[in-house]
Design an enzyme around this catalytic site. Structure first.
Site, PDB file in Angstrom:
ATOM      1  N   HIS A  29      28.392  26.315 -21.076  1.00 50.90           N
ATOM      2  CA  HIS A  29      27.372  27.092 -20.362  1.00 50.90           C
ATOM      3  C   HIS A  29      27.805  27.232 -18.899  1.00 50.90           C
ATOM      4  CE1 HIS A  29      23.335  28.819 -20.083  1.00 50.90           C
ATOM      5  NE2 HIS A  29      23.428  28.420 -18.824  1.00 50.90           N
ATOM      6  N   ALA A  30      27.836  28.463 -18.416  1.00 52.60           N
ATOM      7  CA  ALA A  30      28.379  28.713 -17.075  1.00 52.60           C
ATOM      8  C   ALA A  30      27.577  27.987 -15.993  1.00 52.60           C
ATOM      9  CB  ALA A  30      28.359  30.211 -16.796  1.00 52.60           C
ATOM     10  N   HIS A  80      26.821  36.605 -11.462  1.00 50.97           N
ATOM     11  CA  HIS A  80      25.693  35.692 -11.293  1.00 50.97           C
ATOM     12  C   HIS A  80      26.177  34.384 -10.642  1.00 50.97           C
ATOM     13  CE1 HIS A  80      21.935  33.592 -12.535  1.00 50.97           C
ATOM     14  NE2 HIS A  80      22.752  32.551 -12.584  1.00 50.97           N
ATOM     15  N   GLU A  81      27.239  33.834 -11.193  1.00 56.86           N
ATOM     16  CA  GLU A  81      27.742  32.545 -10.681  1.00 56.86           C
ATOM     17  C   GLU A  81      28.292  32.679  -9.262  1.00 56.86           C
ATOM     18  OE1 GLU A  81      26.940  29.921 -12.158  1.00 56.86           O
ATOM     19  OE2 GLU A  81      26.319  30.864 -14.021  1.00 56.86           O
ATOM     20  N   HIS A  93      25.700  32.294  -6.704  1.00 62.09           N
ATOM     21  CA  HIS A  93      25.425  30.901  -6.319  1.00 62.09           C
ATOM     22  C   HIS A  93      26.468  30.433  -5.306  1.00 62.09           C
ATOM     23  CE1 HIS A  93      22.317  30.108  -9.244  1.00 62.09           C
ATOM     24  NE2 HIS A  93      23.081  30.318 -10.282  1.00 62.09           N
ATOM     25  N   GLU A 104      19.063  32.061  -8.087  1.00 59.90           N
ATOM     26  CA  GLU A 104      19.441  32.700  -9.354  1.00 59.90           C
ATOM     27  C   GLU A 104      19.519  34.220  -9.240  1.00 59.90           C
ATOM     28  OE1 GLU A 104      20.543  31.016 -11.697  1.00 59.90           O
ATOM     29  OE2 GLU A 104      19.850  29.021 -11.134  1.00 59.90           O
ATOM     30  N   HIS A 115      19.037  24.651 -21.232  1.00 59.72           N
ATOM     31  CA  HIS A 115      18.286  24.138 -20.083  1.00 59.72           C
ATOM     32  C   HIS A 115      17.293  23.034 -20.432  1.00 59.72           C
ATOM     33  CE1 HIS A 115      19.960  28.014 -19.193  1.00 59.72           C
ATOM     34  NE2 HIS A 115      19.875  27.758 -17.904  1.00 59.72           N
ATOM     35  N   TYR A 141      14.520  31.602 -13.329  1.00 65.12           N
ATOM     36  CA  TYR A 141      15.165  32.811 -13.872  1.00 65.12           C
ATOM     37  C   TYR A 141      14.165  33.954 -14.024  1.00 65.12           C
ATOM     38  CZ  TYR A 141      18.809  29.432 -14.950  1.00 65.12           C
ATOM     39  OH  TYR A 141      19.759  28.442 -14.866  1.00 65.12           O
TER      40      TYR A 141
END
Ligand code: X8Z
Ligand code: ZN
Length: 631
Positions: free
Chosen positions: A372-373, A402-403, A406, A430, A530, A540
């Site tokens: 999971h990323a 998305h990452e 962060h 997020e 999660h 999210y």
């Protein structure tokens, strides 16, 4: 989010940091108390019977305490993240133990400091000091009871749950072998064979019943930890972080959900009709809930893989980004470079060299990793890393943005005080990368040469439908996960009703249903990352709304005219500057102020996502005429 090095070095460096910082902090506190004593109780020659005056502590004493706390916290969280990274990228008995011990140490530190903070009760604090105290009180997503053995037990359970999920594999009889989540997901995404999809769906859910007992114990222990922090249960700690009066945050979430629900209902109605055509009315009842294994995703949380099935026949559908990447022979690292280039085009810095050296970009063949990323901020400074088993697909390309959202947030706020090195709230964190990825439009793909100049551009409706399958389909899922968890934490849902309540919420919010009978022998929540990973999920849902607010503001800054979905902020330094400014603020101010800094408004608001999808919603309503929507 967390980080690597050889085992030897991790341990020895960690201990050095620990001892070093413990020593410093002890000095800091000792000095702080001494100050407090000398100010509030100056030596008096004779005992007095006057009532004690409220303690007066100098601002300096509080600052000294906080400085020590932040110094120690930095060392402990760095060590925790290094061991966490090790476990994440190499799941073994030993890395699990190391990660659990480091987590337990962090928990112990937080408990101790919170007790020490009581010395300042009744003291007039500055805004910054009060803010830091508040952030620190709610810092842990998993607070532990203060008894050593219970704390270690909780940390161990948390680490075990993550490992069970990460190592998860199950046997598919028709394939005559064990498959992991990536392989099973590929079946759900590509297959249109009802039974094959059902087998993959069922298979993955065999990895989680073993978590059930551990999860129930984890809830007990985490709640005990939360109560020591003055909260009713763990859910309250998670909600407190949004800086709203008790109960107000739930109201805010419901308000946002009600804003977007009609859009979801229109999409659900349209997709159900198409699935009913595909699989027949017996299997997908035209007025019922959709079987959960037919939506192209293991959790039915986003439905973009259904696009070829539901796209209007006569429309121009555009190019699949995954195919474009493959045609150009771009590998996982190359995909990251493209995403990085986007952020750089906004004026943001290049990613540090260590990012490229230490990240995990592809699934190793020789060991178990958590696929999971995730994005990690190991030292709360420049040591930022990505952990993702990247495949050359459109979905992973989106996740990469998305990452990196962060990671750029980490880089932007690293100069803040340690306690402010966080998102304005977790929904901001997020939403950043997703907001940037909204600029990955067909024109942008041409501009960077990924799509040729002669590439076919999708019709507006096809493009928006593809986006809605990802973004709008997600909304009720994002809404319900923590509704379930909050109810579990509060005791409203006991272990004997875990699965039943899970499916009640899935049905009510998403309009989907389990394709097979489920019982309390199952633990379907555990089959979603999660839940075992203890990552709060409401973030999210908020991000799904906020990213459109961010996008709309940045497009206005770029001077975009026309429909929102055609806007790309690629290369726009003015928009980038505005975004960077918000990121730099970290959590140094209440989130409404930070939101206003970018958007001019203090409220989260779904009007931007509704405006983005307005042309599609009109179209969906036309398509749904004569259908009976709802479930
Ligand atoms: O977990 C994630 C990210 C890491 S923060 C990949 N997401 C949620 C999920 O996969 O369920 C992004 C979208 C929702
Ligand atoms: Zn994320």
């Amino acid at each position: 989010m967390q980080r690597k090095k050889s085992k030897q070095i991790v341990v020895s460096t960690g201990w050095r940091l620990l001892w070093g910082s413990l020593w410093c902090v002890v000095c800091g506190i000792g000095w702080g108390i001494w100050q407090w004593n000398s100010e509030a109780h100056p030596p008096r020659p004779f005992a007095s019977s006057r009532p004690a005056s409220p303690p007066r502590v100098s601002a300096l004493a509080v600052d000294t305490f906080l400085r020590g706390l932040e110094r120690e916290m930095l060392a402990l969280s760095t060590y925790r993240d290094r061991t966490g990274w090790l476990q994440n990228t190499f799941i073994t008995h030993d890395t699990q133990m190391l990660a659990a011990e480091a987590e337990a140490r962090m928990m112990a530190f937080v408990s101790r400091k919170i007790k020490e903070m009581k010395q300042f009760d009744g003291v007039k604090l500055s805004d910054v000091q009060r803010r830091k105290f508040r952030i620190f009180r709610n810092y842990l997503s998993l607070p532990a009871p203060s008894q050593d053995h219970l704390r270690l037990e909780l940390a161990q359970i948390a680490s075990d749950l993550t490992a069970i999920y990460g190592k998860g594999k199950c046997y598919m009889a028709t394939k005559k072998r064990h498959l992991d989540l990536q392989e099973l997901s590929a079946i759900l995404a590509k297959s249109r064979d009802y039974d094959e999809q059902l087998e993959a769906w069922r298979c993955w859910r065999t990895i989680s019943p073993v978590m059930r007992e551990k999860y129930a114990r984890y809830v007990e222990l985490a709640n005990a930890g939360a109560r020591e922090l003055g909260a009713a249960d763990l859910g309250q700690i998670w909600r407190r972080r949004y800086e709203m009066p008790t109960g107000a945050f739930e109201g805010e979430v419901e308000r946002l959900w009600q804003q977007v629900k009609p859009l979801y209902d229109d999409l659900h109605c349209y997709v159900r009709a198409k699935l009913s055509e595909q699989y027949g009315g017996q299997r997908v009842a035209p007025k019922g809930k959709i079987p959960a294994h037919l939506l192209g995703n293991m959790w039915a949380q986003s439905w973009e893989h259904l696009f070829p099935l539901v796209a209007p026949k006569s429309s121009e559908k555009g190019e699949d980004i995954g195919l474009l990447l493959k045609k150009k022979q771009i590998d996982p690292k190359g995909m990251v470079r493209i995403a990085e280039q986007f952020f750089r085009s906004l004026g943001m810095p290049a990613l540090p060299k260590s990012f490229w050296e230490r990240s995990l970009f592809a699934k190793p063949r020789d060991r178990s990793v958590v696929c999971h990323a995730s994005a990690w901020h190991i030292d709360l400074d420049q040591d930022v890393r990505l952990s993702q088993c990247i495949e050359v697909t459109a979905e992973d390309f989106q996740t990469l943005h998305h990452e990196l959202g962060h990671i750029y947030y980490y880089l932007a706020y690293h100069k803040q005080d340690v306690l402010f090195r966080e998102g304005a709230h977790d929904g901001f964190h997020e939403g950043i990368g997703d907001a940037v990825a909204l600029s990955v439009t067909p024109s942008y793909l041409q501009k960077i040469g990924l799509a040729g100049a002669d590439a076919k551009k999708p019709d507006d409706i096809a493009f928006l439908l593809q986006m809605a399958l990802e973004k709008v389909a997600f909304l009720p899922f994002g809404r319900m996960i923590d509704k379930w968890r909050w109810e579990v934490f509060s005791g409203k849902v006991p272990p004997s009703a875990y699965n039943k309540r899970w499916w009640e919420l899935r049905e009510a919010y998403q309009g989907i249903q389990a394709p097979l009978p489920r019982s309390e022998r199952d633990f379907d929540p555990g089959a979603k990352y999660h839940i075992p990973a203890n990552t709060p999920y409401m973030r999210y849902f908020l991000a799904a709304i906020l990213q459109f607010q961010f996008h709309r503001t940045l497009c206005a800054e770029s001077g975009h005219k026309g429909s929102l979905h055609t806007c790309s902020n690629y290369g726009n330094k003015a928009a980038g500057q505005k975004l960077w400014q918000m990121l730099q603020a970290g959590s140094s101010r209440p989130w409404p102020e930070t939101l206003a800094l970018l958007t001019g408004k203090r409220e989260m608001d779904a009007s931007a996502i509704l405006a983005y999808f307005a042309p599609l919603q009109r179209w969906l309503k036309q398509q749904n005429q004569g259908r009976s929507c709802g479930w």
